[in-house]
Write an enzyme that holds these catalytic residues in place. Sequence first.
Site, PDB file in Angstrom:
ATOM      1  N   HIS A 275      38.419  82.510  76.427  1.00 42.35           N
ATOM      2  CA  HIS A 275      37.467  83.260  77.251  1.00 42.35           C
ATOM      3  C   HIS A 275      36.635  82.311  78.118  1.00 42.35           C
ATOM      4  O   HIS A 275      35.423  82.492  78.262  1.00 42.35           O
ATOM      5  CB  HIS A 275      36.553  84.116  76.365  1.00 42.35           C
ATOM      6  CG  HIS A 275      37.238  85.291  75.730  1.00 42.35           C
ATOM      7  ND1 HIS A 275      37.467  86.468  76.404  1.00 42.35           N
ATOM      8  CD2 HIS A 275      37.744  85.462  74.479  1.00 42.35           C
ATOM      9  CE1 HIS A 275      38.083  87.334  75.594  1.00 42.35           C
ATOM     10  NE2 HIS A 275      38.271  86.731  74.414  1.00 42.35           N
ATOM     11  N   ASP A 338      37.080  84.074  69.420  1.00 43.35           N
ATOM     12  CA  ASP A 338      38.084  85.133  69.297  1.00 43.35           C
ATOM     13  C   ASP A 338      39.142  85.000  70.389  1.00 43.35           C
ATOM     14  O   ASP A 338      38.931  84.364  71.418  1.00 43.35           O
ATOM     15  CB  ASP A 338      37.416  86.507  69.388  1.00 43.35           C
ATOM     16  CG  ASP A 338      36.766  86.747  70.739  1.00 43.35           C
ATOM     17  OD1 ASP A 338      36.173  85.793  71.281  1.00 43.35           O
ATOM     18  OD2 ASP A 338      36.849  87.870  71.261  1.00 43.35           O
ATOM     19  N   GLU A 339      40.265  85.610  70.154  1.00 45.53           N
ATOM     20  CA  GLU A 339      41.342  85.774  71.133  1.00 45.53           C
ATOM     21  C   GLU A 339      41.699  84.460  71.852  1.00 45.53           C
ATOM     22  O   GLU A 339      41.950  84.444  73.051  1.00 45.53           O
ATOM     23  CB  GLU A 339      40.970  86.863  72.149  1.00 45.53           C
ATOM     24  CG  GLU A 339      40.831  88.224  71.485  1.00 45.53           C
ATOM     25  CD  GLU A 339      40.345  89.312  72.422  1.00 45.53           C
ATOM     26  OE1 GLU A 339      40.788  90.465  72.270  1.00 45.53           O
ATOM     27  OE2 GLU A 339      39.499  89.027  73.291  1.00 45.53           O
ATOM     28  N   ALA A 340      41.724  83.369  71.091  1.00 46.66           N
ATOM     29  CA  ALA A 340      42.092  82.062  71.652  1.00 46.66           C
ATOM     30  C   ALA A 340      43.610  81.914  71.624  1.00 46.66           C
ATOM     31  O   ALA A 340      44.165  80.973  71.036  1.00 46.66           O
ATOM     32  CB  ALA A 340      41.408  80.952  70.873  1.00 46.66           C
TER      33      ALA A 340
END
Length: 533
Positions: A275, A338-340
């Site tokens: 992100h 998150d969401e790496a």
Amino acid sequence: MRRNHSTTPRLTRVLGSLLLLAAAGVFTVGAAPAPRATPATPLDRVVPAPASVRPAGSPYRITPGTLIRVDGSDEVRRTGEYLAGILRPSTGYPLPVTEQGAAGIRLHLADGPFGAEGYRLTSGPWGVSITASTSAGLFHGVQTLRQLLPASVERKSVQAGPWRVAGGTIEDRPRFAYRGAMLDVSRHFFTVAQVERYIDQLALYKINTLHLHLSDDQGWRIAVDSWPRLTTYGGSTQVGGGRGGYYTKADYRKIVGYAASRHLEVVPEIDMPGHTNAALASYAQLNCDGTAPPLYTGTQVGFSSLCVSKAVTYDFVDDVIRELAALTPGRYLHIGGDEAHSTSHADYVAFMDRVQPVVAKYGKTVIGWHQLTGAHPAPGAVAQYWGQDGTSAAEKAQVAEAARNGTGIVLSPADRVYLDMKYTAATRLGTKWAGLVEVKRSYDWDPGTYLPGVPVSAVRGVEAPLWSETLTKSADIEYMAFPRLAGAAELGWSPAATHDWDTYRTRLAAQGPRWTALGITYYRSPQVPWPAS
């Protein structure tokens, strides 16, 4: 004739009496009876539900002669002035804040079984007394007092009243210490005034934490002196390609100070290592290939990553955390995580192992999204769980193991308290990747037992995130937050024994007129018996 002469004066006297009664408003010939006065709001008609309610005796009525009596301390006086600022416009009464007098509304600090945020509110014909051990407790007691008064008390012009507070005693304290709401200002930027408006709305429901999501692929929103292009370039846009924006350090301090005046602690988040497109676009050297990508205005996730192997990455992280920690008086700093998806697991673990000590170096405690539990959470770290019913058993077990080993857990299940989820398929705002979340679903779960294997002692509390991919103005924030935000607040504050949908929906319905009086745009869920407007 004698009979007529004897009865005429009596008839005249009766008719005269009736005319006098009519003039006095006691009796009206040919009209409906005068409406009965609206009773005082019952003590148990409050959100969040208080820990203990004991109705007793007659109500107290606020009048033009009411005083707001405070102890000598500045913190109590500030709470008194805050209360006066709410009550004066609608009542039209002077309501002086004073240390003198014997009746009225009394705000009082004292030792007692209140904890850090609890209070006791007692009401009777003599007045209202709110007692707490801390100014935060007094402030929460004032929020309860607001809800015990008619909803019109929230209006900014003089209203009819009467202003009665039901008699009895409320003893109250929170179930969990962490009761939060997150506002995403990265996907769409919101001004200081808009954030302050949301803070006021959070305070009404005893929420004590504002989590600000300050960076993402679409925009960087906080000034960092050592890396100025983060804001001037990385903050120049938002989802859909609008002009974006950012907070100067003075802006951020203003938000932090305003939140503190409402007894909320600000938790800033810089999401990493994923992100991060706004940062990568701002500084080419943060990319492994040394090439800056273009700014991004879409809504996809998982494609960006800081370069874990580069030394400059950790110079960057140290500078950002150092400057942000210096601006933030609160305990926590959120590092995302998150969401790496563009970072290998080995790189992710290595990155988190290097970054968490930097947070500690600058005096803060790490919070990360629950993927942090797949690395090595630092001692005292907090993991924010955002999974859902469909999250894999292995992932839930990983979070539970970390909790048993000392990692604190804040619960934000996406299919329960993500406030950006659509209510129904017809909801014009929001997304639905975690499902449709009507009001009952958002309320009807227990944070203490939600995650299998997580001991209740590890649960720090509840947070309701609001992501802003589809939100551009305050009315959008409010429509998605209300009424679900009130339920999240109750899950965090109220004893588990009070959680009951059927009684809650009735208490929630009573909040509708208050939101209208406050100018809050809200979703009139068909699951809630709202009063006719």
